[in-house]
Design an enzyme around this catalytic site. Structure first.
Site, short mmCIF file in Angstrom:
data_model
loop_
_atom_site.label_atom_id
_atom_site.label_comp_id
_atom_site.label_asym_id
_atom_site.label_seq_id
_atom_site.Cartn_x
_atom_site.Cartn_y
_atom_site.Cartn_z
N ASP A 59 -25.84 47.41 9.07
CA ASP A 59 -24.83 47.99 8.60
C ASP A 59 -23.47 47.24 9.85
O ASP A 59 -23.94 47.24 10.96
CB ASP A 59 -25.20 49.48 8.92
CG ASP A 59 -23.44 49.65 8.13
OD1 ASP A 59 -22.08 49.32 8.56
OD2 ASP A 59 -23.05 51.18 7.68
N ASN A 86 -21.65 37.77 4.78
CA ASN A 86 -21.58 37.78 3.45
C ASN A 86 -21.11 39.04 3.23
O ASN A 86 -20.51 39.55 2.08
CB ASN A 86 -22.75 37.58 2.74
CG ASN A 86 -22.45 37.97 0.98
OD1 ASN A 86 -22.07 37.10 0.07
ND2 ASN A 86 -23.33 39.11 0.74
N TYR A 175 -8.11 44.42 -0.71
CA TYR A 175 -9.18 43.55 -0.60
C TYR A 175 -8.84 42.03 0.10
O TYR A 175 -8.99 41.44 0.57
CB TYR A 175 -10.06 43.54 -1.56
CG TYR A 175 -11.34 42.66 -2.22
CD1 TYR A 175 -12.30 42.39 -0.81
CD2 TYR A 175 -11.10 41.01 -2.53
CE1 TYR A 175 -13.50 41.75 -1.24
CE2 TYR A 175 -11.69 40.44 -2.71
CZ TYR A 175 -12.91 40.69 -1.87
OH TYR A 175 -14.05 39.73 -2.44
N LYS A 179 -9.32 39.56 2.71
CA LYS A 179 -10.03 37.94 2.66
C LYS A 179 -9.45 37.49 3.60
O LYS A 179 -9.64 36.41 3.99
CB LYS A 179 -10.14 37.84 1.52
CG LYS A 179 -11.46 38.20 0.85
CD LYS A 179 -13.18 38.30 1.29
CE LYS A 179 -14.21 39.16 1.34
NZ LYS A 179 -15.28 38.35 1.83
N THR A 210 -21.14 40.13 -10.51
CA THR A 210 -21.93 41.00 -9.18
C THR A 210 -21.37 42.26 -9.49
O THR A 210 -20.72 42.81 -10.26
CB THR A 210 -22.24 40.47 -7.96
OG1 THR A 210 -20.84 40.37 -7.55
CG2 THR A 210 -22.48 38.53 -8.22
P1 NAI Z 1 -22.36 42.63 -4.30
O1 NAI Z 1 -21.70 43.84 -4.13
O2 NAI Z 1 -22.98 42.58 -4.65
O3 NAI Z 1 -22.06 42.31 -2.33
C1 NAI Z 1 -22.22 42.78 -1.51
C2 NAI Z 1 -22.70 43.50 -0.26
O4 NAI Z 1 -22.85 43.69 0.96
C3 NAI Z 1 -23.63 44.52 -1.25
O5 NAI Z 1 -25.56 44.25 -0.62
C4 NAI Z 1 -23.66 45.75 -0.06
O6 NAI Z 1 -24.56 46.44 0.40
C5 NAI Z 1 -22.91 44.67 1.03
N1 NAI Z 1 -22.28 45.58 2.26
C6 NAI Z 1 -21.29 46.20 1.56
N2 NAI Z 1 -21.00 46.60 2.99
C7 NAI Z 1 -21.56 46.34 3.97
C8 NAI Z 1 -22.11 46.91 5.59
N3 NAI Z 1 -20.66 47.91 5.75
N4 NAI Z 1 -23.48 46.68 5.56
C9 NAI Z 1 -23.65 45.75 5.71
N5 NAI Z 1 -24.16 45.24 4.40
C10 NAI Z 1 -22.79 45.99 3.73
O7 NAI Z 1 -21.15 41.68 -4.45
P2 NAI Z 1 -20.73 39.79 -4.41
O8 NAI Z 1 -20.38 40.14 -5.28
O9 NAI Z 1 -22.81 39.44 -4.12
O10 NAI Z 1 -20.34 39.70 -2.49
C11 NAI Z 1 -21.29 38.21 -1.49
C12 NAI Z 1 -19.63 38.36 -1.12
O11 NAI Z 1 -18.94 37.24 -1.62
C13 NAI Z 1 -18.71 39.23 -0.59
O12 NAI Z 1 -18.04 38.74 0.71
C14 NAI Z 1 -17.10 39.24 -1.60
O13 NAI Z 1 -15.97 38.98 -1.14
C15 NAI Z 1 -17.26 37.48 -1.64
N6 NAI Z 1 -17.00 37.18 -3.46
C16 NAI Z 1 -17.09 37.70 -4.21
C17 NAI Z 1 -16.20 37.10 -5.52
C18 NAI Z 1 -17.25 37.97 -6.93
O14 NAI Z 1 -16.74 37.19 -8.00
N7 NAI Z 1 -18.37 38.51 -6.84
C19 NAI Z 1 -15.54 36.86 -5.66
C20 NAI Z 1 -15.11 36.26 -4.19
C21 NAI Z 1 -15.75 36.18 -3.07
#
Ligand code: NAI
Length: 252
Positions: A59, A86, A175, A179, A210
Protein backbone atom coordinates in the site's frame (compact mmCIF):
# COMPACT_ATOMS: atom_id res chain seq x y z
CA UNK A 1 21.99 -14.26 -2.53
CA UNK A 2 21.24 -12.32 -5.70
CA UNK A 3 18.42 -13.36 -8.00
CA UNK A 4 19.80 -14.21 -11.44
CA UNK A 5 17.17 -12.43 -13.54
CA UNK A 6 16.31 -8.72 -13.33
CA UNK A 7 13.53 -7.83 -10.90
CA UNK A 8 10.78 -5.26 -11.50
CA UNK A 9 8.30 -3.87 -8.97
CA UNK A 10 5.01 -2.50 -10.31
CA UNK A 11 2.75 -0.75 -7.80
CA UNK A 12 -1.03 -1.07 -8.04
CA UNK A 13 -0.59 -3.99 -10.42
CA UNK A 14 -3.56 -6.16 -9.45
CA UNK A 15 -5.60 -4.75 -12.35
CA UNK A 16 -5.65 -2.27 -15.24
CA UNK A 17 -2.53 -0.78 -16.78
CA UNK A 18 -0.29 -2.02 -13.94
CA UNK A 19 -1.28 -5.64 -14.55
CA UNK A 20 -0.59 -5.25 -18.27
CA UNK A 21 2.82 -3.67 -17.55
CA UNK A 22 3.54 -6.68 -15.31
CA UNK A 23 2.59 -9.11 -18.09
CA UNK A 24 4.89 -7.41 -20.56
CA UNK A 25 7.85 -7.11 -18.20
CA UNK A 26 7.48 -10.81 -17.33
CA UNK A 27 7.44 -11.68 -21.02
CA UNK A 28 10.68 -9.68 -21.34
CA UNK A 29 12.41 -11.94 -18.82
CA UNK A 30 11.85 -10.00 -15.61
CA UNK A 31 10.78 -11.47 -12.31
CA UNK A 32 7.84 -9.18 -11.71
CA UNK A 33 6.60 -8.23 -8.27
CA UNK A 34 2.92 -7.49 -8.64
CA UNK A 35 2.27 -4.83 -5.99
CA UNK A 36 -1.20 -4.92 -4.49
CA UNK A 37 -2.79 -3.43 -1.39
CA UNK A 38 -4.72 -6.66 -0.99
CA UNK A 39 -2.37 -9.64 -1.16
CA UNK A 40 -5.04 -12.09 -2.33
CA UNK A 41 -5.98 -9.85 -5.25
CA UNK A 42 -2.30 -9.54 -6.07
CA UNK A 43 -1.93 -13.32 -5.98
CA UNK A 44 -4.82 -13.88 -8.41
CA UNK A 45 -3.38 -11.20 -10.70
CA UNK A 46 0.10 -12.75 -10.57
CA UNK A 47 -1.42 -16.11 -11.57
CA UNK A 48 -2.77 -14.47 -14.74
CA UNK A 49 0.74 -13.40 -15.76
CA UNK A 50 2.73 -15.77 -17.95
CA UNK A 51 6.29 -15.99 -16.71
CA UNK A 52 7.75 -15.25 -13.31
CA UNK A 53 5.31 -13.00 -11.43
CA UNK A 54 4.81 -12.92 -7.68
CA UNK A 55 2.42 -10.90 -5.59
CA UNK A 56 3.74 -8.49 -3.00
CA UNK A 57 1.60 -6.65 -0.46
CA UNK A 58 2.15 -2.94 -1.00
CA UNK A 59 0.00 0.00 0.00
CA UNK A 60 1.83 3.10 -1.22
CA UNK A 61 0.27 5.22 1.53
CA UNK A 62 1.45 2.93 4.34
CA UNK A 63 5.07 3.25 5.43
CA UNK A 64 5.05 -0.10 7.26
CA UNK A 65 3.83 -1.85 4.12
CA UNK A 66 6.46 -0.10 1.98
CA UNK A 67 9.27 -0.94 4.41
CA UNK A 68 8.16 -4.58 4.65
CA UNK A 69 8.05 -4.84 0.83
CA UNK A 70 11.58 -3.39 0.53
CA UNK A 71 12.88 -5.81 3.16
CA UNK A 72 11.25 -8.75 1.42
CA UNK A 73 12.72 -7.75 -1.97
CA UNK A 74 16.18 -7.40 -0.42
CA UNK A 75 16.06 -10.71 1.45
CA UNK A 76 14.30 -12.80 -1.22
CA UNK A 77 15.87 -11.40 -4.41
CA UNK A 78 18.79 -9.20 -3.33
CA UNK A 79 18.12 -6.86 -6.24
CA UNK A 80 15.69 -4.45 -7.87
CA UNK A 81 16.24 -3.24 -11.45
CA UNK A 82 12.99 -1.52 -12.39
CA UNK A 83 10.41 0.42 -10.37
CA UNK A 84 7.10 1.37 -11.99
CA UNK A 85 5.12 3.78 -9.83
CA UNK A 86 1.72 3.00 -11.33
CA UNK A 87 -0.72 3.02 -8.38
CA UNK A 88 -3.12 5.95 -8.27
CA UNK A 89 -6.65 6.96 -7.41
CA UNK A 90 -8.76 9.61 -9.13
CA UNK A 91 -10.99 10.53 -6.20
CA UNK A 92 -12.60 9.22 -3.03
CA UNK A 93 -15.89 11.09 -3.25
CA UNK A 94 -17.33 10.49 -6.69
CA UNK A 95 -20.79 9.19 -5.74
CA UNK A 96 -22.60 6.67 -7.96
CA UNK A 97 -24.90 8.50 -10.36
CA UNK A 98 -22.86 11.73 -10.21
CA UNK A 99 -21.70 12.97 -13.61
CA UNK A 100 -18.05 13.87 -14.05
CA UNK A 101 -19.08 17.53 -14.45
CA UNK A 102 -20.99 17.43 -11.13
CA UNK A 103 -18.01 15.88 -9.35
CA UNK A 104 -15.65 18.40 -11.00
CA UNK A 105 -17.69 21.30 -9.57
CA UNK A 106 -17.05 19.93 -6.05
CA UNK A 107 -13.27 20.03 -6.49
CA UNK A 108 -12.76 23.54 -7.84
CA UNK A 109 -9.99 25.39 -5.96
CA UNK A 110 -12.55 27.64 -4.22
CA UNK A 111 -14.44 24.72 -2.65
CA UNK A 112 -12.25 21.62 -2.77
CA UNK A 113 -12.17 19.47 0.34
CA UNK A 114 -8.69 19.24 1.81
CA UNK A 115 -9.48 15.69 2.90
CA UNK A 116 -10.23 14.73 -0.73
CA UNK A 117 -7.12 16.48 -1.96
CA UNK A 118 -4.88 14.95 0.72
CA UNK A 119 -6.21 11.43 0.06
CA UNK A 120 -5.46 11.68 -3.67
CA UNK A 121 -2.07 13.37 -3.25
CA UNK A 122 -1.13 10.83 -0.55
CA UNK A 123 -1.57 8.03 -3.11
CA UNK A 124 -0.49 9.79 -6.31
CA UNK A 125 2.39 12.03 -5.15
CA UNK A 126 3.66 11.12 -1.67
CA UNK A 127 3.13 7.40 -2.35
CA UNK A 128 5.50 7.24 -5.35
CA UNK A 129 8.05 9.35 -3.47
CA UNK A 130 7.85 7.07 -0.40
CA UNK A 131 8.22 3.93 -2.55
CA UNK A 132 11.13 5.58 -4.38
CA UNK A 133 12.89 6.35 -1.07
CA UNK A 134 12.50 2.77 0.13
CA UNK A 135 13.60 1.18 -3.15
CA UNK A 136 16.35 3.53 -4.33
CA UNK A 137 19.15 1.87 -2.30
CA UNK A 138 18.52 -1.39 -4.23
CA UNK A 139 18.09 0.41 -7.55
CA UNK A 140 21.47 2.07 -6.95
CA UNK A 141 23.11 -1.36 -6.63
CA UNK A 142 21.56 -2.69 -9.87
CA UNK A 143 23.76 -2.97 -12.98
CA UNK A 144 21.29 -0.64 -14.72
CA UNK A 145 18.06 0.69 -13.21
CA UNK A 146 15.01 2.44 -14.60
CA UNK A 147 12.15 4.17 -12.83
CA UNK A 148 8.88 4.93 -14.59
CA UNK A 149 6.23 7.15 -13.01
CA UNK A 150 2.80 6.67 -14.55
CA UNK A 151 1.48 10.21 -14.81
CA UNK A 152 -1.18 11.73 -17.06
CA UNK A 153 -1.51 14.41 -19.71
CA UNK A 154 -4.18 15.79 -17.33
CA UNK A 155 -1.28 17.06 -15.22
CA UNK A 156 0.42 18.99 -18.02
CA UNK A 157 0.72 22.68 -17.06
CA UNK A 158 1.55 23.57 -20.65
CA UNK A 159 -1.53 21.88 -22.15
CA UNK A 160 -3.80 23.26 -19.44
CA UNK A 161 -2.45 26.78 -19.97
CA UNK A 162 -3.79 26.67 -23.50
CA UNK A 163 -7.24 28.27 -23.56
CA UNK A 164 -8.09 26.22 -26.67
CA UNK A 165 -7.82 22.98 -24.65
CA UNK A 166 -11.38 21.74 -24.12
CA UNK A 167 -10.33 19.51 -21.18
CA UNK A 168 -9.13 22.56 -19.27
CA UNK A 169 -12.11 22.77 -16.89
CA UNK A 170 -10.96 19.38 -15.52
CA UNK A 171 -7.70 20.93 -14.34
CA UNK A 172 -8.41 20.99 -10.62
CA UNK A 173 -6.30 20.55 -7.47
CA UNK A 174 -7.24 16.89 -6.93
CA UNK A 175 -6.32 14.29 -9.62
CA UNK A 176 -4.94 16.59 -12.34
CA UNK A 177 -3.02 18.65 -9.79
CA UNK A 178 -1.62 15.46 -8.24
CA UNK A 179 -0.24 14.39 -11.62
CA UNK A 180 1.46 17.81 -11.97
CA UNK A 181 2.93 17.06 -8.53
CA UNK A 182 4.09 13.63 -9.71
CA UNK A 183 5.73 15.26 -12.74
CA UNK A 184 7.64 17.54 -10.37
CA UNK A 185 8.77 14.51 -8.35
CA UNK A 186 9.84 12.79 -11.58
CA UNK A 187 12.07 15.66 -12.60
CA UNK A 188 13.53 16.00 -9.10
CA UNK A 189 14.29 12.25 -8.98
CA UNK A 190 15.82 12.35 -12.47
CA UNK A 191 18.05 15.28 -11.54
CA UNK A 192 19.23 13.59 -8.34
CA UNK A 193 20.04 10.31 -10.11
CA UNK A 194 21.40 11.71 -13.39
CA UNK A 195 25.06 11.27 -12.48
CA UNK A 196 24.42 7.70 -11.32
CA UNK A 197 22.89 6.67 -14.65
CA UNK A 198 19.47 5.72 -13.23
CA UNK A 199 16.77 6.82 -15.65
CA UNK A 200 13.57 8.37 -14.29
CA UNK A 201 10.78 9.16 -16.74
CA UNK A 202 7.09 10.01 -16.56
CA UNK A 203 4.54 8.61 -19.00
CA UNK A 204 1.01 9.42 -20.04
CA UNK A 205 -0.82 6.15 -20.85
CA UNK A 206 -3.64 7.93 -22.70
CA UNK A 207 -7.36 7.54 -22.00
CA UNK A 208 -7.46 3.82 -21.23
CA UNK A 209 -10.44 1.58 -20.38
CA UNK A 210 -9.89 0.84 -16.68
CA UNK A 211 -11.61 1.07 -13.35
CA UNK A 212 -10.05 4.52 -12.82
CA UNK A 213 -12.47 6.09 -15.32
CA UNK A 214 -15.27 3.53 -14.87
CA UNK A 215 -14.18 1.89 -18.14
CA UNK A 216 -14.99 5.02 -20.18
CA UNK A 217 -11.47 5.12 -21.69
CA UNK A 218 -10.98 4.61 -25.41
CA UNK A 219 -7.66 2.71 -25.49
CA UNK A 220 -6.95 -0.88 -24.49
CA UNK A 221 -4.68 -1.70 -21.54
CA UNK A 222 -2.14 -2.98 -24.08
CA UNK A 223 -2.01 0.51 -25.61
CA UNK A 224 -2.05 2.14 -22.16
CA UNK A 225 0.92 0.07 -20.95
CA UNK A 226 3.09 0.49 -24.06
CA UNK A 227 5.01 3.67 -23.23
CA UNK A 228 5.63 2.66 -19.61
CA UNK A 229 7.01 -0.70 -20.79
CA UNK A 230 9.23 0.98 -23.40
CA UNK A 231 10.76 3.23 -20.74
CA UNK A 232 11.06 0.41 -18.20
CA UNK A 233 13.20 -1.45 -20.75
CA UNK A 234 15.48 1.36 -21.98
CA UNK A 235 19.21 0.81 -21.77
CA UNK A 236 21.98 3.03 -20.34
CA UNK A 237 21.79 5.28 -23.42
CA UNK A 238 18.08 5.93 -22.92
CA UNK A 239 16.55 9.25 -21.88
CA UNK A 240 15.94 10.53 -18.38
CA UNK A 241 13.75 13.33 -17.06
CA UNK A 242 11.23 13.05 -19.89
CA UNK A 243 7.42 13.02 -20.05
CA UNK A 244 6.04 11.06 -22.99
CA UNK A 245 3.23 9.00 -24.46
CA UNK A 246 3.06 6.61 -27.42
CA UNK A 247 2.68 9.75 -29.57
CA UNK A 248 6.00 11.29 -28.43
CA UNK A 249 6.98 13.92 -25.87
CA UNK A 250 4.19 15.40 -23.74
CA UNK A 251 4.75 19.02 -22.69
CA UNK A 252 5.32 19.32 -18.91
P1 NAI B 1 -6.90 1.26 -12.04
O1 NAI B 1 -7.82 1.91 -11.07
O2 NAI B 1 -7.36 0.04 -12.74
O3 NAI B 1 -5.51 0.92 -11.34
C1 NAI B 1 -4.98 1.68 -10.28
C2 NAI B 1 -4.33 0.70 -9.34
O4 NAI B 1 -3.77 1.41 -8.23
C3 NAI B 1 -5.31 -0.32 -8.75
O5 NAI B 1 -4.71 -1.60 -8.81
C4 NAI B 1 -5.48 0.12 -7.32
O6 NAI B 1 -5.77 -0.95 -6.43
C5 NAI B 1 -4.09 0.68 -7.07
N1 NAI B 1 -4.00 1.55 -5.88
C6 NAI B 1 -4.80 2.58 -5.54
N2 NAI B 1 -4.42 3.06 -4.33
C7 NAI B 1 -3.34 2.34 -3.95
C8 NAI B 1 -2.49 2.35 -2.82
N3 NAI B 1 -2.69 3.22 -1.81
N4 NAI B 1 -1.48 1.47 -2.76
C9 NAI B 1 -1.28 0.58 -3.76
N5 NAI B 1 -2.06 0.48 -4.84
C10 NAI B 1 -3.07 1.36 -4.92
O7 NAI B 1 -6.50 2.38 -13.06
P2 NAI B 1 -5.42 2.45 -14.24
O8 NAI B 1 -6.03 3.24 -15.30
O9 NAI B 1 -4.88 1.11 -14.54
O10 NAI B 1 -4.29 3.36 -13.58
C11 NAI B 1 -2.91 3.09 -13.69
C12 NAI B 1 -2.17 4.41 -13.79
O11 NAI B 1 -2.46 5.04 -15.04
C13 NAI B 1 -2.53 5.44 -12.72
O12 NAI B 1 -1.35 6.09 -12.28
C14 NAI B 1 -3.42 6.41 -13.45
O13 NAI B 1 -3.42 7.70 -12.87
C15 NAI B 1 -2.75 6.41 -14.81
N6 NAI B 1 -3.56 6.93 -15.90
C16 NAI B 1 -4.67 6.24 -16.32
C17 NAI B 1 -5.43 6.74 -17.35
C18 NAI B 1 -6.63 6.03 -17.85
O14 NAI B 1 -7.30 6.55 -18.77
N7 NAI B 1 -6.98 4.86 -17.33
C19 NAI B 1 -5.06 8.00 -18.03
C20 NAI B 1 -3.91 8.64 -17.51
C21 NAI B 1 -3.18 8.11 -16.48
Amino acid sequence: MTHNTPVALVTGANQGIGLQISRELASNGFTVLVGSRNLERGESAAEEVEGDARAIQLDVTDHLSITAAAQRIRSEFGRLDVLVNNAAISNTRWEPGMSIEEYARTILPSVVSFDEMRAVWETNVFGPLAVFQAMVPMLREAPHANIVNVSSGAGSLTMNSDSANSHRPMYTPVYAGSKTGLNAMTLAMAIELEEEGIKVNAVDPGFTRTNLNKYAGTSTVEEGAREAVRLALIGPDGPTGTFSSVNGQVPW
